[in-house]
Motif scaffolding. Structure first.
Motif, PDB file in Angstrom:
ATOM      1  N   THR A  80       0.832  -1.211   0.000  1.00 53.33           N
ATOM      2  CA  THR A  80       0.000   0.000   0.000  1.00 53.33           C
ATOM      3  C   THR A  80       0.864   1.258   0.000  1.00 53.33           C
ATOM      4  OG1 THR A  80      -1.725  -1.194   1.202  1.00 53.33           O
ATOM      5  CG2 THR A  80      -1.833   1.207   1.220  1.00 53.33           C
ATOM      6  N   LEU A  81       1.932   1.235   0.810  1.00 58.65           N
ATOM      7  CA  LEU A  81       2.823   2.385   0.870  1.00 58.65           C
ATOM      8  C   LEU A  81       3.471   2.644  -0.492  1.00 58.65           C
ATOM      9  CD1 LEU A  81       4.402   4.565   2.393  1.00 58.65           C
ATOM     10  CD2 LEU A  81       6.081   2.799   3.018  1.00 58.65           C
ATOM     11  N   LEU A  82       3.979   1.571  -1.104  1.00 57.50           N
ATOM     12  CA  LEU A  82       4.616   1.742  -2.410  1.00 57.50           C
ATOM     13  C   LEU A  82       3.619   2.221  -3.460  1.00 57.50           C
ATOM     14  CD1 LEU A  82       6.910  -1.440  -2.495  1.00 57.50           C
ATOM     15  CD2 LEU A  82       7.551   0.919  -1.972  1.00 57.50           C
ATOM     16  N   LEU A  83       2.401   1.699  -3.388  1.00 61.08           N
ATOM     17  CA  LEU A  83       1.380   2.123  -4.344  1.00 61.08           C
ATOM     18  C   LEU A  83       1.033   3.598  -4.149  1.00 61.08           C
ATOM     19  CD1 LEU A  83      -0.633   1.444  -6.569  1.00 61.08           C
ATOM     20  CD2 LEU A  83      -2.251   0.725  -4.802  1.00 61.08           C
ATOM     21  N   GLN A  84       0.914   4.006  -2.889  1.00 61.92           N
ATOM     22  CA  GLN A  84       0.610   5.410  -2.626  1.00 61.92           C
ATOM     23  C   GLN A  84       1.727   6.324  -3.116  1.00 61.92           C
ATOM     24  OE1 GLN A  84      -0.044   5.322   1.569  1.00 61.92           O
ATOM     25  NE2 GLN A  84      -2.236   4.898   1.384  1.00 61.92           N
ATOM     26  N   LEU A  85       2.975   5.898  -2.855  1.00 67.36           N
ATOM     27  CA  LEU A  85       4.096   6.704  -3.328  1.00 67.36           C
ATOM     28  C   LEU A  85       4.096   6.780  -4.858  1.00 67.36           C
ATOM     29  CD1 LEU A  85       6.955   5.476  -0.960  1.00 67.36           C
ATOM     30  CD2 LEU A  85       5.618   7.582  -0.807  1.00 67.36           C
ATOM     31  N   ALA A  86       3.785   5.659  -5.507  1.00 70.89           N
ATOM     32  CA  ALA A  86       3.743   5.659  -6.967  1.00 70.89           C
ATOM     33  C   ALA A  86       2.629   6.571  -7.486  1.00 70.89           C
ATOM     34  CB  ALA A  86       3.553   4.237  -7.492  1.00 70.89           C
ATOM     35  N   VAL A  87       1.477   6.530  -6.804  1.00 73.97           N
ATOM     36  CA  VAL A  87       0.359   7.366  -7.231  1.00 73.97           C
ATOM     37  C   VAL A  87       0.694   8.841  -7.053  1.00 73.97           C
ATOM     38  CG1 VAL A  87      -2.023   8.009  -6.701  1.00 73.97           C
ATOM     39  CG2 VAL A  87      -1.385   5.604  -6.872  1.00 73.97           C
ATOM     40  N   VAL A  88       1.291   9.173  -5.888  1.00 68.97           N
ATOM     41  CA  VAL A  88       1.651  10.573  -5.642  1.00 68.97           C
ATOM     42  C   VAL A  88       2.660  11.055  -6.687  1.00 68.97           C
ATOM     43  CG1 VAL A  88       2.800  12.127  -4.038  1.00 68.97           C
ATOM     44  CG2 VAL A  88       1.120  10.498  -3.185  1.00 68.97           C
ATOM     45  N   ALA A  89       3.691  10.227  -6.935  1.00 67.99           N
ATOM     46  CA  ALA A  89       4.700  10.613  -7.928  1.00 67.99           C
ATOM     47  C   ALA A  89       4.067  10.763  -9.304  1.00 67.99           C
ATOM     48  CB  ALA A  89       5.817   9.573  -7.962  1.00 67.99           C
ATOM     49  N   GLY A 113       3.292  14.130  -0.002  1.00 69.38           N
ATOM     50  CA  GLY A 113       2.651  12.850  -0.278  1.00 69.38           C
ATOM     51  C   GLY A 113       3.381  11.693   0.365  1.00 69.38           C
ATOM     52  N   VAL A 114       4.704  11.708   0.334  1.00 66.55           N
ATOM     53  CA  VAL A 114       5.490  10.638   0.972  1.00 66.55           C
ATOM     54  C   VAL A 114       5.241  10.618   2.473  1.00 66.55           C
ATOM     55  CG1 VAL A 114       7.830   9.867   1.477  1.00 66.55           C
ATOM     56  CG2 VAL A 114       7.223  10.587  -0.842  1.00 66.55           C
ATOM     57  N   LEU A 115       5.262  11.782   3.111  1.00 65.55           N
ATOM     58  CA  LEU A 115       5.031  11.850   4.556  1.00 65.55           C
ATOM     59  C   LEU A 115       3.629  11.350   4.901  1.00 65.55           C
ATOM     60  CD1 LEU A 115       5.985  12.706   7.352  1.00 65.55           C
ATOM     61  CD2 LEU A 115       5.142  15.023   6.856  1.00 65.55           C
ATOM     62  N   ALA A 116       2.606  11.746   4.123  1.00 69.17           N
ATOM     63  CA  ALA A 116       1.241  11.297   4.390  1.00 69.17           C
ATOM     64  C   ALA A 116       1.115   9.789   4.197  1.00 69.17           C
ATOM     65  CB  ALA A 116       0.264  12.037   3.471  1.00 69.17           C
ATOM     66  N   SER A 117       1.818   9.212   3.242  1.00 70.52           N
ATOM     67  CA  SER A 117       1.754   7.767   3.011  1.00 70.52           C
ATOM     68  C   SER A 117       2.335   6.997   4.197  1.00 70.52           C
ATOM     69  CB  SER A 117       2.502   7.417   1.722  1.00 70.52           C
ATOM     70  OG  SER A 117       1.903   8.034   0.605  1.00 70.52           O
ATOM     71  N   PHE A 118       3.438   7.472   4.754  1.00 67.91           N
ATOM     72  CA  PHE A 118       4.017   6.800   5.915  1.00 67.91           C
ATOM     73  C   PHE A 118       3.082   6.877   7.121  1.00 67.91           C
ATOM     74  CE2 PHE A 118       8.096   6.987   3.667  1.00 67.91           C
ATOM     75  CZ  PHE A 118       8.630   5.750   4.000  1.00 67.91           C
ATOM     76  N   LEU A 119       2.453   8.017   7.323  1.00 70.80           N
ATOM     77  CA  LEU A 119       1.507   8.145   8.442  1.00 70.80           C
ATOM     78  C   LEU A 119       0.305   7.234   8.251  1.00 70.80           C
ATOM     79  CD1 LEU A 119       1.594  12.022   8.982  1.00 70.80           C
ATOM     80  CD2 LEU A 119       2.748  10.246  10.334  1.00 70.80           C
ATOM     81  N   LEU A 120      -0.206   7.123   7.021  1.00 72.01           N
ATOM     82  CA  LEU A 120      -1.352   6.251   6.751  1.00 72.01           C
ATOM     83  C   LEU A 120      -0.992   4.795   6.966  1.00 72.01           C
ATOM     84  CD1 LEU A 120      -4.259   6.018   5.752  1.00 72.01           C
ATOM     85  CD2 LEU A 120      -3.386   5.950   3.415  1.00 72.01           C
ATOM     86  N   ARG A 121       0.228   4.412   6.618  1.00 71.66           N
ATOM     87  CA  ARG A 121       0.643   3.019   6.839  1.00 71.66           C
ATOM     88  C   ARG A 121       0.660   2.685   8.332  1.00 71.66           C
ATOM     89  NH1 ARG A 121       6.713   0.588   6.041  1.00 71.66           N
ATOM     90  NH2 ARG A 121       6.178  -1.618   6.286  1.00 71.66           N
ATOM     91  N   ARG A 122       1.169   3.559   9.137  1.00 76.00           N
ATOM     92  CA  ARG A 122       1.197   3.305  10.580  1.00 76.00           C
ATOM     93  C   ARG A 122      -0.208   3.207  11.156  1.00 76.00           C
ATOM     94  NH1 ARG A 122       5.321   6.856  13.938  1.00 76.00           N
ATOM     95  NH2 ARG A 122       4.529   5.331  15.445  1.00 76.00           N
ATOM     96  N   ARG A 123      -1.116   4.056  10.702  1.00 80.82           N
ATOM     97  CA  ARG A 123      -2.493   3.996  11.205  1.00 80.82           C
ATOM     98  C   ARG A 123      -3.162   2.692  10.763  1.00 80.82           C
ATOM     99  NH1 ARG A 123      -6.628   6.610  13.348  1.00 80.82           N
ATOM    100  NH2 ARG A 123      -8.708   6.362  12.466  1.00 80.82           N
ATOM    101  N   LEU A 124      -2.935   2.245   9.552  1.00 82.25           N
ATOM    102  CA  LEU A 124      -3.517   0.990   9.065  1.00 82.25           C
ATOM    103  C   LEU A 124      -3.045  -0.186   9.903  1.00 82.25           C
ATOM    104  CD1 LEU A 124      -5.168  -0.500   6.898  1.00 82.25           C
ATOM    105  CD2 LEU A 124      -3.093  -0.622   5.518  1.00 82.25           C
ATOM    106  N   GLN A 125      -1.793  -0.227  10.254  1.00 84.97           N
ATOM    107  CA  GLN A 125      -1.286  -1.313  11.086  1.00 84.97           C
ATOM    108  C   GLN A 125      -1.928  -1.308  12.470  1.00 84.97           C
ATOM    109  OE1 GLN A 125       2.962  -0.637  10.911  1.00 84.97           O
ATOM    110  NE2 GLN A 125       3.229  -2.066   9.194  1.00 84.97           N
ATOM    111  N   ARG A 126      -2.178  -0.120  13.025  1.00 91.45           N
ATOM    112  CA  ARG A 126      -2.837  -0.066  14.337  1.00 91.45           C
ATOM    113  C   ARG A 126      -4.287  -0.542  14.251  1.00 91.45           C
ATOM    114  NH1 ARG A 126      -0.352   5.068  14.647  1.00 91.45           N
ATOM    115  NH2 ARG A 126      -2.367   6.054  14.289  1.00 91.45           N
ATOM    116  N   LEU A 127      -4.996  -0.157  13.206  1.00 92.37           N
ATOM    117  CA  LEU A 127      -6.411  -0.534  13.093  1.00 92.37           C
ATOM    118  C   LEU A 127      -6.592  -2.031  12.862  1.00 92.37           C
ATOM    119  CD1 LEU A 127      -7.814   2.400  10.910  1.00 92.37           C
ATOM    120  CD2 LEU A 127      -8.122   2.040  13.367  1.00 92.37           C
ATOM    121  N   THR A 128      -5.686  -2.689  12.158  1.00 91.44           N
ATOM    122  CA  THR A 128      -5.828  -4.122  11.856  1.00 91.44           C
ATOM    123  C   THR A 128      -5.122  -5.012  12.862  1.00 91.44           C
ATOM    124  OG1 THR A 128      -3.873  -4.024  10.419  1.00 91.44           O
ATOM    125  CG2 THR A 128      -6.021  -3.648   9.383  1.00 91.44           C
TER     126      THR A 128
END
Length: 594
Positions: A24-33, A208-223
């Motif tokens: 997901t992180l790599l996909l988000q980074l690719a989308v942002v780029a 976008g990179v910073l937001a992707s890293f924050l979203l990854r950490r939140r996803l791990q906490r929720l699951t």
């Protein structure tokens, strides 16, 4: 440092799949780029296009100014009126060259070119080009139109304009003025403007990179550290168990693979456990695959034949909140219901036959009583002998005397009544001969009834004025006095299977859901299952149902042949009779006028 580099390389080259959160992180980074690059490219293109339009407008303004100069107009008119074109040396020293070069020097244009009415250069920055025809098409300007252009000429790529030169005091075009600005200058202007665009893009990419890293950490906490594939499997299994307790259940994950294939589904479809196999390639009927297409209507039920069973299938989306888990396909067995329906049809047919028999018997008894009351005993005996020879019933079936089996006689007699009500004559072919009796009336009723019903429908829909259905029934004795085989041939006066079926082959009529009705089969209504079910029943007994003749427009229609082994008993072959092993090889005889 070398150890860290080795770990990174080992991670990248490992065959172990990346975790979903990493993907997901790599996909988000690719989308942002990708978004940043696309946005920058679009902005750069728009800027380049804007600069080009500005250059065109500037060129158009300069061309109008030069073309409206009275001295230029008079000089061009004078040269155009002369036969031929002045020498290049004369043009180089003339007033047109001075006016054009003066305008080009003052405005920084790439070129200012003046031509006569034929497109020959009268003024050009390159003196060697004077007197030659221009490299770009001047026809529109010479026709009196002003045009802007972007093309490549002798001086390189440019954005410019062409304006006609009119003779003084008239609307006659005597030449044209072409002005162009170099696109390299436009590129230099774009390079100056692209620096703030690049800085903005870099800032957006960083955010976008910073937001992707924050979203990854939140996803791990929720699951709670679980991967979504694991959660999807747990929820999917739970939904499948709750929704399919006693019926066949097939769970199709959102990725297109089978996640649940319970024992009931294996039994109903006659397949092993297909869990983990791709759903699109699963060896299941096509109707099941169609239920899970993206354009399929959710909840619609369809009937299909599989493994000699009649199944009702439906599919529903499996959702957990807003998460799409895939599809749950439900299978319910309607074989017993179909058997009860066929038995009810048989009872209805027999009831119709018995009612007709009651009326016929009453009339016959009255006739016999009349003979006895007037003392005509011999006529009464002759009448009884005729009844014994032809049978007690008088159904609207031609040559009914050829059929001696009481069950078949009653069944075909009732079918004859139904056909007669629809204006169709049901008759028995001259090759009909049944010496034993039917032991499997339920399956014989299913196969024979479906073939006759289809033939009657085809005769009614056909274009022939004489509507008929012809049936030939022949029993073949079994080896060693065992169960015999019943051969059935059914033809009609309809228009045949039609060109559409002929194009794909007659086997298409045996596909589940196939129908020649003008209206589509109603979902769950059973239409289009008769031939498929009849063939499966026959093949399950070692026989078959096939098309002997597809028929032709105008009649006669299609001819079907059915072979039903093990459905008769008490069949004994006469010494002088040679039972046909393949009676379907001979076509049904037609009336000469059909």
């Amino acid at each position: 440092m070398p150890r860290l580099t080795g770990r990174i390389i080992g991670r990248l080259t490992s065959r172990t799949p990346l975790r979903f959160s990493t993907q997901t992180l790599l996909l988000q980074l690719a989308v942002v780029a990708l978004v940043v690059l696309l946005t920058s490219a679009v902005h750069g293109w728009l800027t380049y296009d804007r600069l080009g339009r500005e250059a065109e407008n500037q060129a158009l303004t300069l061309a109008r100014t030069v073309a409206s100069d009275p001295q230029v107009r008079a000089e061009v008119q004078q040269i155009s009126a002369q036969p031929g074109t002045p020498p290049a040396a004369e043009l180089l020293a003339g007033p047109l060259m001075a006016a054009a070069e003066g305008a080009r020097t003052r405005t920084g244009a790439l070129f200012v070119v003046i031509t006569d009415e034929t497109g020959l250069r009268l003024a050009h920055p390159d003196a060697d080009r004077l007197g030659e025809r221009v490299s770009t098409d001047p026809s529109e300007a010479l026709a009196g139109k002003e045009v802007t252009t972007r093309n490549t000429g002798t001086l390189g790529p440019s954005a410019g304009a062409k304006v006609p030169v009119f003779a003084p005091g008239s609307d006659t075009v005597v030449g044209e003025v072409s002005v162009g600005y170099s696109t390299e200058t436009i590129g230099q202007s774009l390079a100056r403007d692209i620096i703030p665009i690049a800085l903005t893009a870099a800032g957006a990419l960083l955010v976008g990179v910073l937001a992707s890293f924050l979203l990854r950490r939140r996803l791990q906490r929720l699951t709670l550290g679980l991967e979504p594939e694991e959660i999807s499997t747990l929820v999917h299994d739970q939904v499948a168990v709750l929704q399919g307790v006693d019926d066949g259940v097939i769970g199709v994950a959102a990725g297109g693979r089978i996640s649940v294939f319970n024992s009931a589904a294996q039994r109903l479809l006659g397949q092993p456990d297909l869990t983990g196999a791709p759903w699109a390639d699963a060896p299941v009927p096509a109707q099941l695959l169609a239920l899970t297409r993206a354009d399929a209507a959710e909840g619609d039920a369809v009937e299909l034949v599989a493994g000699g069973r009649v199944l009702v299938a439906s599919a529903r989306k499996a959702l957990h909140g807003r998460e799409d888990l895939g599809w749950v396909v439900m299978l319910r067995d309607r074989t017993e219901l179909q058997q009860l329906t066929r038995q009810l049809d048989a009872v209805g047919t027999m009831s119709t036959a018995l009612r007709a028999q009651r009326h016929e018997f009453a009339n016959q008894l009255h006739t016999i009583a009349g003979f006895m009351s007037i003392g005509q005993h011999q006529q009464a005996r002759d009448y009884l002998a005729r009844l014994a020879a032809t049978g007690p019933l008088n159904f609207p079936v031609d040559q009914a005397q050829l059929l001696q089996d009481p069950y078949l006689q009653a069944f075909l007699g009732a079918k004859g009544v139904e056909a007669d009500e629809r204006g169709v004559s049901l008759r028995l072919g001259p090759e009909t001969l049944v010496r034993g009796h039917v032991t499997e009336p339920q399956e014989v009723t299913t196969v024979l009834g479906n073939l006759i019903d289809n033939a009657v429908n085809a005769a009614v829909a056909g274009s022939a004025t004489d509507r008929w259905v012809e049936v030939e029934v022949l029993d073949e004795p079994g080896e060693g006095g065992g169960a015999g085989t019943l051969h059935v041939v059914v033809g009609d006066s309809g228009d045949g299977l039609g060109p559409a079926v002929a194009a794909v082959g007659s086997e298409a009529v045996f596909a589940e859901g196939f129908t020649t009705a003008e209206r589509p089969a109603r979902a769950g209504g059973g239409q289009g299952l008769g031939l498929a079910l009849s063939r499966q029943l026959a093949r399950r007994r070692g026989g078959d149902v096939r098309v002997l003749d597809p028929g032709s427009p105008g009649g006669p229609g299609a001819v079907f042949v059915a072979t039903l082994p093990g459905t008769t008993a008490g069949t004994t072959g006469a010494p002088d009779a040679q039972p046909a092993t393949e009676p379907a090889a001979e076509p049904i005889e037609r009336d000469s006028d059909v």
